[in-house]
Scaffold this motif. Structure first.
Motif, PDB file in Angstrom:
ATOM      1  N   GLU A   1       3.547   2.949  -6.660  1.00 43.55           N
ATOM      2  CA  GLU A   1       2.100   2.885  -6.468  1.00 43.55           C
ATOM      3  C   GLU A   1       1.710   3.882  -5.382  1.00 43.55           C
ATOM      4  OE1 GLU A   1       1.175  -1.721  -7.791  1.00 43.55           O
ATOM      5  OE2 GLU A   1       1.295  -1.259  -5.647  1.00 43.55           O
ATOM      6  N   HIS A   2       0.898   4.827  -5.779  1.00 47.83           N
ATOM      7  CA  HIS A   2       0.498   5.908  -4.875  1.00 47.83           C
ATOM      8  C   HIS A   2      -1.002   5.823  -4.625  1.00 47.83           C
ATOM      9  CE1 HIS A   2       0.555   9.964  -3.093  1.00 47.83           C
ATOM     10  NE2 HIS A   2      -0.581  10.174  -3.753  1.00 47.83           N
ATOM     11  N   PRO A   3      -1.445   5.771  -3.360  1.00 42.82           N
ATOM     12  CA  PRO A   3      -2.887   5.636  -3.075  1.00 42.82           C
ATOM     13  C   PRO A   3      -3.658   6.865  -3.543  1.00 42.82           C
ATOM     14  CG  PRO A   3      -1.672   6.111  -1.062  1.00 42.82           C
ATOM     15  CD  PRO A   3      -0.646   5.841  -2.116  1.00 42.82           C
ATOM     16  N   ARG A   4      -4.823   6.628  -4.108  1.00 42.40           N
ATOM     17  CA  ARG A   4      -5.687   7.719  -4.539  1.00 42.40           C
ATOM     18  C   ARG A   4      -6.509   8.230  -3.351  1.00 42.40           C
ATOM     19  NH1 ARG A   4      -9.062   6.051  -9.771  1.00 42.40           N
ATOM     20  NH2 ARG A   4      -9.778   8.208  -9.435  1.00 42.40           N
ATOM     21  N   ALA A   5      -6.449   9.528  -3.120  1.00 42.39           N
ATOM     22  CA  ALA A   5      -7.233  10.132  -2.036  1.00 42.39           C
ATOM     23  C   ALA A   5      -8.661  10.357  -2.514  1.00 42.39           C
ATOM     24  CB  ALA A   5      -6.602  11.454  -1.607  1.00 42.39           C
TER      25      ALA A   5
ATOM     26  N   LEU B   1      -5.479   3.249  -6.618  1.00 32.84           N
ATOM     27  CA  LEU B   1      -4.136   3.820  -6.671  1.00 32.84           C
ATOM     28  C   LEU B   1      -3.763   4.286  -8.073  1.00 32.84           C
ATOM     29  CD1 LEU B   1      -2.160   1.442  -8.032  1.00 32.84           C
ATOM     30  CD2 LEU B   1      -2.430   0.436  -5.768  1.00 32.84           C
ATOM     31  N   TYR B   2      -2.715   5.137  -8.085  1.00 33.88           N
ATOM     32  CA  TYR B   2      -2.049   5.523  -9.323  1.00 33.88           C
ATOM     33  C   TYR B   2      -0.732   4.755  -9.396  1.00 33.88           C
ATOM     34  CZ  TYR B   2      -5.079   9.689  -9.373  1.00 33.88           C
ATOM     35  OH  TYR B   2      -6.149  10.541  -9.381  1.00 33.88           O
ATOM     36  N   ARG B   3      -0.272   4.504 -10.624  1.00 30.10           N
ATOM     37  CA  ARG B   3       1.065   3.954 -10.829  1.00 30.10           C
ATOM     38  C   ARG B   3       1.863   4.933 -11.681  1.00 30.10           C
ATOM     39  NH1 ARG B   3      -1.671  -1.327 -11.623  1.00 30.10           N
ATOM     40  NH2 ARG B   3      -1.346  -2.537  -9.699  1.00 30.10           N
ATOM     41  N   PHE B   4       3.077   5.227 -11.201  1.00 34.09           N
ATOM     42  CA  PHE B   4       3.988   6.103 -11.914  1.00 34.09           C
ATOM     43  C   PHE B   4       5.287   5.352 -12.171  1.00 34.09           C
ATOM     44  CE2 PHE B   4       1.348   8.653  -9.092  1.00 34.09           C
ATOM     45  CZ  PHE B   4       0.782   9.562  -9.965  1.00 34.09           C
ATOM     46  N   GLU B   5       5.938   5.637 -13.273  1.00 32.67           N
ATOM     47  CA  GLU B   5       7.192   4.961 -13.608  1.00 32.67           C
ATOM     48  C   GLU B   5       8.345   5.943 -13.474  1.00 32.67           C
ATOM     49  OE1 GLU B   5       8.780   1.660 -16.772  1.00 32.67           O
ATOM     50  OE2 GLU B   5       7.374   3.174 -17.475  1.00 32.67           O
ATOM     51  N   LEU B   6       9.396   5.496 -12.829  1.00 38.55           N
ATOM     52  CA  LEU B   6      10.585   6.321 -12.603  1.00 38.55           C
ATOM     53  C   LEU B   6      11.817   5.499 -12.937  1.00 38.55           C
ATOM     54  CD1 LEU B   6      11.709   9.023 -11.419  1.00 38.55           C
ATOM     55  CD2 LEU B   6      11.765   7.879  -9.187  1.00 38.55           C
ATOM     56  N   THR B   7      12.647   5.990 -13.848  1.00 42.79           N
ATOM     57  CA  THR B   7      13.893   5.316 -14.198  1.00 42.79           C
ATOM     58  C   THR B   7      15.026   5.967 -13.425  1.00 42.79           C
ATOM     59  OG1 THR B   7      13.083   4.755 -16.413  1.00 42.79           O
ATOM     60  CG2 THR B   7      15.466   4.691 -16.062  1.00 42.79           C
ATOM     61  N   VAL B   8      15.778   5.148 -12.685  1.00 44.46           N
ATOM     62  CA  VAL B   8      16.855   5.651 -11.838  1.00 44.46           C
ATOM     63  C   VAL B   8      18.175   5.108 -12.359  1.00 44.46           C
ATOM     64  CG1 VAL B   8      17.696   5.916  -9.486  1.00 44.46           C
ATOM     65  CG2 VAL B   8      15.251   5.629  -9.896  1.00 44.46           C
TER      66      VAL B   8
ATOM     67  N   ILE C   1       8.757  -2.599  -7.873  1.00 45.07           N
ATOM     68  CA  ILE C   1       7.430  -2.080  -7.560  1.00 45.07           C
ATOM     69  C   ILE C   1       7.411  -1.592  -6.116  1.00 45.07           C
ATOM     70  CG2 ILE C   1       4.964  -2.588  -7.500  1.00 45.07           C
ATOM     71  CD1 ILE C   1       5.593  -4.964  -9.405  1.00 45.07           C
ATOM     72  N   TYR C   2       7.161  -0.290  -5.947  1.00 44.94           N
ATOM     73  CA  TYR C   2       7.152   0.276  -4.595  1.00 44.94           C
ATOM     74  C   TYR C   2       5.739   0.666  -4.183  1.00 44.94           C
ATOM     75  CZ  TYR C   2       7.828   3.347  -0.624  1.00 44.94           C
ATOM     76  OH  TYR C   2       7.738   3.919   0.623  1.00 44.94           O
ATOM     77  N   ASN C   3       5.382   0.212  -2.996  1.00 42.73           N
ATOM     78  CA  ASN C   3       4.112   0.605  -2.374  1.00 42.73           C
ATOM     79  C   ASN C   3       4.398   0.793  -0.887  1.00 42.73           C
ATOM     80  OD1 ASN C   3       1.523   0.518  -1.033  1.00 42.73           O
ATOM     81  ND2 ASN C   3       0.658  -0.247  -2.947  1.00 42.73           N
ATOM     82  N   GLU C   4       4.257   2.029  -0.406  1.00 43.78           N
ATOM     83  CA  GLU C   4       4.616   2.329   0.990  1.00 43.78           C
ATOM     84  C   GLU C   4       3.841   1.470   1.976  1.00 43.78           C
ATOM     85  OE1 GLU C   4       5.185   6.248   3.888  1.00 43.78           O
ATOM     86  OE2 GLU C   4       3.863   6.349   2.136  1.00 43.78           O
ATOM     87  N   ALA C   5       2.606   1.107   1.638  1.00 47.66           N
ATOM     88  CA  ALA C   5       1.790   0.294   2.543  1.00 47.66           C
ATOM     89  C   ALA C   5       2.302  -1.145   2.623  1.00 47.66           C
ATOM     90  CB  ALA C   5       0.337   0.304   2.088  1.00 47.66           C
ATOM     91  N   VAL C   6       3.050  -1.579   1.615  1.00 48.61           N
ATOM     92  CA  VAL C   6       3.603  -2.945   1.615  1.00 48.61           C
ATOM     93  C   VAL C   6       4.940  -2.967   2.350  1.00 48.61           C
ATOM     94  CG1 VAL C   6       4.427  -4.845   0.170  1.00 48.61           C
ATOM     95  CG2 VAL C   6       2.412  -3.520  -0.526  1.00 48.61           C
ATOM     96  N   LEU C   7       5.880  -2.148   1.908  1.00 48.42           N
ATOM     97  CA  LEU C   7       7.172  -1.978   2.572  1.00 48.42           C
ATOM     98  C   LEU C   7       7.521  -0.493   2.516  1.00 48.42           C
ATOM     99  CD1 LEU C   7       9.420  -4.946   1.314  1.00 48.42           C
ATOM    100  CD2 LEU C   7       8.566  -4.585   3.635  1.00 48.42           C
TER     101      LEU C   7
END
Length: 301
Positions: free
Chosen positions: A132-136, A154-161, A11-17
């Motif tokens: 997790e991307h913040p909603r403007a 926020l929005y949540r998007f899923e990305l498989t790497v 789970i990625y959130n730029e505001a967290v890390l």
């Protein structure tokens, strides 16, 4: 105790890390019980030196209430096997159109904000990353067309790497907004700008240009009045000098007579110039009234 299914995610959130996601799970409550909110100790299976799998403490998490049939995300530790670059972002705006309502220029803009995410997977296994991307405020999501999830913030998007691979996600949001400009308050430079702006419809440009013509007339009249004001001040100074000369010259001398005649001429010149200034001031006031009258009911759109 019921066993509950879960999916491993990061789970990625730029505001967290800003650089790393967190290890996490999506816990699914498929039981008939209501799971209460509270702290959770997370245990994970790890391979020991002897090759045997055993449980090991992985971290702490907290969970909200989970009614039957719902799921929740839990994050519990930093995922060192993934790096995220979220440094690339952009914002731009463009003028869509313009209308005039009661002499006010209303401008419709399109604002667009974009964010690029790049996720590097350093592990030997595929990685499902929840971004997790913040909603403007006031913005609508345009790309991707639909998020995995949406909350108030926020929005949540899923990305498989892929293993040892890199995945990217671009998030684009946009909004429309209106700005208002009172045309009566615009100077000639401002009016010329909007008459030449490609985002303004031609009929709106023409209406603004007509207001510009009146403003140019006002500017020309003001320049004439400034010149006349300067002329009057010069005449008054000349009169002061002549009066001093008259007082200095002996009575009956030619010099005194010439000075008296010159003073008379200056008086006539002063009268004419004062009238000119009065007429110019009246013309300026009328031009202002013409502009205000033109704009008061001007509606073009």
């Amino acid at each position: 105790t019921d066993k509950l299914p879960f999916d491993r995610v990061s789970i990625y959130n730029e505001a967290v890390l800003p650089r790393n996601p967190l290890h996490g799970v999506r816990l699914k409550n498929e039981s008939k019980n209501y799971l209460l909110a509270g702290p959770v100790a997370v245990m994970d299976m790890v391979k020991g030196a002897d090759g045997q799998m055993s449980q090991s403490y992985a971290g702490d998490a907290s969970i909200d209430d989970v009614p039957p049939g719902q799921d929740r995300l839990l994050s519990y530790a930093v995922d060192q096997d993934a790096l995220v670059d979220a440094s690339k972002h952009d914002g731009k705006n463009s003028l869509m159109t313009g209308v005039i309502v009661n002499g006010v220029l209303r401008l419709k803009y399109l604002d667009q904000a974009s964010q690029h995410y790049e996720v590097q997977n350093k592990s030997d296994l595929p990685k499902d990353v929840i971004i997790e991307h913040p909603r403007a405020a006031d913005y609508e999501l345009t790309d991707p067309a639909k998020p995995l999830e949406k909350t108030d913030k926020l929005y949540r998007f899923e990305l498989t790497v892929a293993p040892k691979g890199t995945g990217t996600l671009d998030v684009v949001e946009q909004r429309t907004r209106w700005e208002e400009l009172a045309i009566v308050n615009l100077d000639i430079t401002g009016l010329d700008y909007w008459t030449k702006n490609a985002g303004i419809p031609q009929k709106v440009q023409q209406a603004i240009a007509a207001a510009g013509d009146i403003q140019r007339k006002i500017a020309d009249l003001n320049r004439q009045k400034q010149t006349a004001d300067a002329d009057r001040a010069s005449i008054q100074q000349d009169e002061d000098d002549l009066r001093k000369n008259i007082g200095a010259f002996p009575s009956g001398t030619k010099s005194r007579t010439d000075a008296v005649n010159a003073l008379s001429d200056k008086e006539t010149e002063l009268t004419d110039t004062t009238k000119k200034i009065k007429d110019l001031q009246a013309a300026i006031e009328k031009a202002h009234m013409d502009l205000e009258s033109y704009l008061a009911t001007l509606n073009v759109g």
